[in-house]
Design a protein around this motif. Sequence first.
Motif, short mmCIF file in Angstrom:
data_model
loop_
_atom_site.label_atom_id
_atom_site.label_comp_id
_atom_site.label_asym_id
_atom_site.label_seq_id
_atom_site.Cartn_x
_atom_site.Cartn_y
_atom_site.Cartn_z
N LYS A 72 -1.61 0.90 -4.78
CA LYS A 72 -0.74 -0.25 -4.47
C LYS A 72 0.38 -0.27 -5.50
O LYS A 72 0.17 0.01 -6.68
CB LYS A 72 -1.52 -1.55 -4.56
CG LYS A 72 -2.49 -1.75 -3.41
CD LYS A 72 -3.04 -3.17 -3.42
CE LYS A 72 -4.00 -3.39 -2.29
NZ LYS A 72 -3.38 -3.48 -0.99
N ILE A 76 0.70 5.11 1.11
CA ILE A 76 -0.09 5.89 2.06
C ILE A 76 0.36 7.35 2.01
O ILE A 76 1.55 7.66 2.15
CB ILE A 76 0.10 5.36 3.50
CG1 ILE A 76 -0.06 3.84 3.57
CG2 ILE A 76 -0.79 6.09 4.48
CD1 ILE A 76 -1.44 3.33 3.35
N ASP A 107 0.84 -1.19 0.00
CA ASP A 107 0.00 0.00 0.00
C ASP A 107 0.88 1.24 0.00
O ASP A 107 1.92 1.27 0.65
CB ASP A 107 -0.90 0.04 1.24
CG ASP A 107 -2.05 -0.93 1.16
OD1 ASP A 107 -2.50 -1.25 0.04
OD2 ASP A 107 -2.52 -1.37 2.22
N HIS A 122 4.43 -0.54 4.49
CA HIS A 122 3.78 0.30 3.48
C HIS A 122 4.80 1.32 2.98
O HIS A 122 5.84 1.52 3.59
CB HIS A 122 2.59 1.06 4.08
CG HIS A 122 1.61 0.21 4.80
ND1 HIS A 122 0.87 -0.78 4.19
CD2 HIS A 122 1.24 0.19 6.11
CE1 HIS A 122 0.09 -1.36 5.08
NE2 HIS A 122 0.30 -0.79 6.25
N SER A 149 -5.84 -0.29 -8.42
CA SER A 149 -5.90 0.61 -7.27
C SER A 149 -6.12 2.06 -7.69
O SER A 149 -6.25 2.94 -6.85
CB SER A 149 -4.62 0.50 -6.43
OG SER A 149 -3.49 0.95 -7.14
N THR A 199 -4.87 5.76 1.72
CA THR A 199 -4.24 4.84 0.77
C THR A 199 -4.48 5.40 -0.63
O THR A 199 -5.62 5.58 -1.04
CB THR A 199 -4.85 3.43 0.90
OG1 THR A 199 -4.65 2.97 2.23
CG2 THR A 199 -4.19 2.46 -0.08
#
Length: 80
Positions: A23, A14, A12, A60, A39, A20
């Motif tokens: 990806k 962020i 992910d 992440h 995504s 989010t």
Amino acid sequence: MTDTSQIKEHMDVISSDKKTVGKVDHLEGSDKIKLTKQSSPDGAHHHFIPVAWIDHVDQHVHLTKSGAEVTAHWQHEGRK
């Protein structure tokens, strides 16, 4: 400088305001992260995140930019 070797497929991404934004698909060269189409907000386009925007990587990829800044960058990208 971020250690890009820590960035893995499907992590992910962020934003600084904890949203989010996508990806990871893969690194594109040494300076961009390509995000998966799935995504993407429209589900049809790959978007890119400059490696320079990375704050740190743990489980992440954390950015120094807010979700709004990321979206604005993508809108600008589309006009090129």
